[in-house]
Design an enzyme around this catalytic site. Sequence first.
Site, short mmCIF file in Angstrom:
data_model
loop_
_atom_site.label_atom_id
_atom_site.label_comp_id
_atom_site.label_asym_id
_atom_site.label_seq_id
_atom_site.Cartn_x
_atom_site.Cartn_y
_atom_site.Cartn_z
N ALA A 14 -2.46 1.63 12.51
CA ALA A 14 -2.28 1.55 13.80
C ALA A 14 -0.92 1.59 14.24
CB ALA A 14 -2.70 0.05 14.28
N GLY A 18 2.31 3.86 8.88
CA GLY A 18 0.92 4.56 8.93
C GLY A 18 0.68 5.25 10.07
N CYS A 63 -10.89 -2.36 10.05
CA CYS A 63 -11.05 -2.56 8.53
C CYS A 63 -9.81 -3.86 7.95
CB CYS A 63 -11.16 -1.55 7.71
SG CYS A 63 -10.96 -1.75 5.96
N TYR A 151 6.65 -10.23 -2.88
CA TYR A 151 6.53 -8.75 -2.23
C TYR A 151 7.11 -7.85 -3.25
CZ TYR A 151 7.57 -4.84 0.95
OH TYR A 151 7.42 -3.72 1.50
N THR A 187 10.42 -0.51 11.38
CA THR A 187 9.02 -1.14 11.68
C THR A 187 8.91 -2.46 12.00
OG1 THR A 187 8.35 -1.54 9.48
CG2 THR A 187 8.10 0.76 10.01
N1 LIG Z 1 9.33 -1.41 7.01
C1 LIG Z 1 10.11 -1.57 5.74
O1 LIG Z 1 11.07 -1.76 5.71
C2 LIG Z 1 9.26 -0.80 4.46
C3 LIG Z 1 10.10 -0.70 3.28
C4 LIG Z 1 9.39 -0.32 2.26
C5 LIG Z 1 7.90 0.00 1.90
N2 LIG Z 1 7.30 -0.58 3.26
C6 LIG Z 1 5.84 -0.44 3.08
O2 LIG Z 1 5.04 0.37 4.23
C7 LIG Z 1 3.77 0.17 4.12
C8 LIG Z 1 3.62 0.02 5.73
O3 LIG Z 1 4.67 -0.92 6.52
P1 LIG Z 1 5.17 -0.90 8.00
O4 LIG Z 1 6.64 -0.95 7.67
O5 LIG Z 1 4.71 0.44 8.44
O6 LIG Z 1 4.89 -2.38 8.36
P2 LIG Z 1 4.01 -2.52 9.79
O7 LIG Z 1 3.72 -3.83 9.94
O8 LIG Z 1 4.69 -1.77 10.93
O9 LIG Z 1 2.55 -1.91 9.74
C9 LIG Z 1 1.51 -2.29 8.82
C10 LIG Z 1 0.35 -2.02 9.25
O10 LIG Z 1 -0.86 -2.67 8.32
C11 LIG Z 1 -1.62 -3.31 9.06
N3 LIG Z 1 -2.24 -4.15 8.09
C12 LIG Z 1 -1.73 -5.48 7.69
N4 LIG Z 1 -2.53 -6.19 7.14
C13 LIG Z 1 -3.76 -5.45 6.90
C14 LIG Z 1 -5.06 -5.65 6.51
N5 LIG Z 1 -5.25 -6.94 5.63
N6 LIG Z 1 -6.08 -4.96 6.56
C15 LIG Z 1 -5.65 -3.86 7.27
N7 LIG Z 1 -4.54 -3.48 8.02
C16 LIG Z 1 -3.38 -4.16 7.58
C17 LIG Z 1 -0.89 -3.96 10.35
O11 LIG Z 1 -1.98 -4.15 11.41
C18 LIG Z 1 -0.12 -2.63 10.68
O12 LIG Z 1 -0.77 -1.87 11.42
C19 LIG Z 1 3.68 -1.25 3.81
O13 LIG Z 1 2.91 -1.30 2.47
C20 LIG Z 1 4.97 -1.97 3.49
O14 LIG Z 1 5.19 -2.79 2.40
C21 LIG Z 1 7.94 -0.84 4.27
#
Ligand SMILES: NC(=O)c1ccc[n+]([C@@H]2O[C@H](COP(=O)([O-])OP(=O)(O)OC[C@H]3O[C@@H](n4cnc5c(N)ncnc54)[C@H](O)[C@@H]3O)[C@@H](O)[C@H]2O)c1
Length: 262
Positions: A14, A18, A63, A151, A187
């Site tokens: 969303a 992603g 989901c 984490y 993000t």
């Molecule tokens: N932003 C950072 O600094 C960073 C760094 C390294 C890795 N990541 C990883 O990248 C991935 C995406 O994170 P992001 O930064 O885009 O964060 P974000 O919070 O912007 O997006 C995460 C998305 O996952 C969805 N989500 C959360 N729990 C859920 C569930 N139980 N079922 C379905 N959807 C769910 C949320 O609704 C959201 O749309 C994550 O795995 C995060 O750990 C992020």
Amino acid sequence: MELGGKVALVTGAAQGIGKVVTETLLANGAKVSLLDANIAGGEATKTAFEQVYGAENILFLPCDVTSESQLKDSFSKTLDKFKRLDIVCNNAGIFEEGNWEKCISVNLISVIKGTYLGLQHMSKENGGSGGVIVNVASMAGLLPFVAGPVYAASKHAVLGFTKSLAMSCLEKHGVRINAVCPTFVDTLLLENLQSDENLAQFAFLKEKVNSLIADFGVVKPSQVAAGFLQVVMDQTRNGAMLKILRDGKNEYEIPAEIQKSQ
Ligand SMILES: NC(=O)c1ccc[n+]([C@@H]2O[C@H](COP(=O)([O-])OP(=O)(O)OC[C@H]3O[C@@H](n4cnc5c(N)ncnc54)[C@H](O)[C@@H]3O)[C@@H](O)[C@H]2O)c1
């Protein structure tokens, strides 16, 4: 791997990483099933992308990835609509140190479930055409993260799972499995990393988090999506961990035992 006509499933699509991964897939000719627990956000993303890439190429499935039945159902509905599956991106993740069991459930258990469901549907043994799975880990999967031990544990485990499974699943299932390991990304999760509520008992380390962010830098989701595309397209990559680093640097870290077997 060319993406025209291929079908992908992306969790947590969303917003954030992603969402940009989804747009990258659509822009390269793939059809995409977007999964997210945020229904309003998922619908809005779907509507925005439909106008550019065509409604026939997009499916949004509400989901919660921690629900086994919802996740299974989402894979089935993707297959029902698009008739094939080639790419799975297990991306949904959270940072909530005070709710550590949920963190392990979303960041690790759901990634394992999503990977096994991907294998089940793409495996050449089951009549699938093979494919590729990309798990979104983190630099916190390769390094300690002082303010986020759970984490970091979840992301270290995702990498251990990914590189171990990669050693057998290409030969057995015709499916490559790789990970991307971003540094800090611009993000909502980055805001959560700096909030007292999400840091919980580690809120006293907030200044340390800020200095880590300054040291490691913050990249755009588009750089992560470019790295994702790189590991999807490059057929020689299996068990690879692509680090997504500041100043546009994307670098592989490949375990020696996998290098030897390639
Ligand atoms: N932003 C950072 O600094 C960073 C760094 C390294 C890795 N990541 C990883 O990248 C991935 C995406 O994170 P992001 O930064 O885009 O964060 P974000 O919070 O912007 O997006 C995460 C998305 O996952 C969805 N989500 C959360 N729990 C859920 C569930 N139980 N079922 C379905 N959807 C769910 C949320 O609704 C959201 O749309 C994550 O795995 C995060 O750990 C992020």
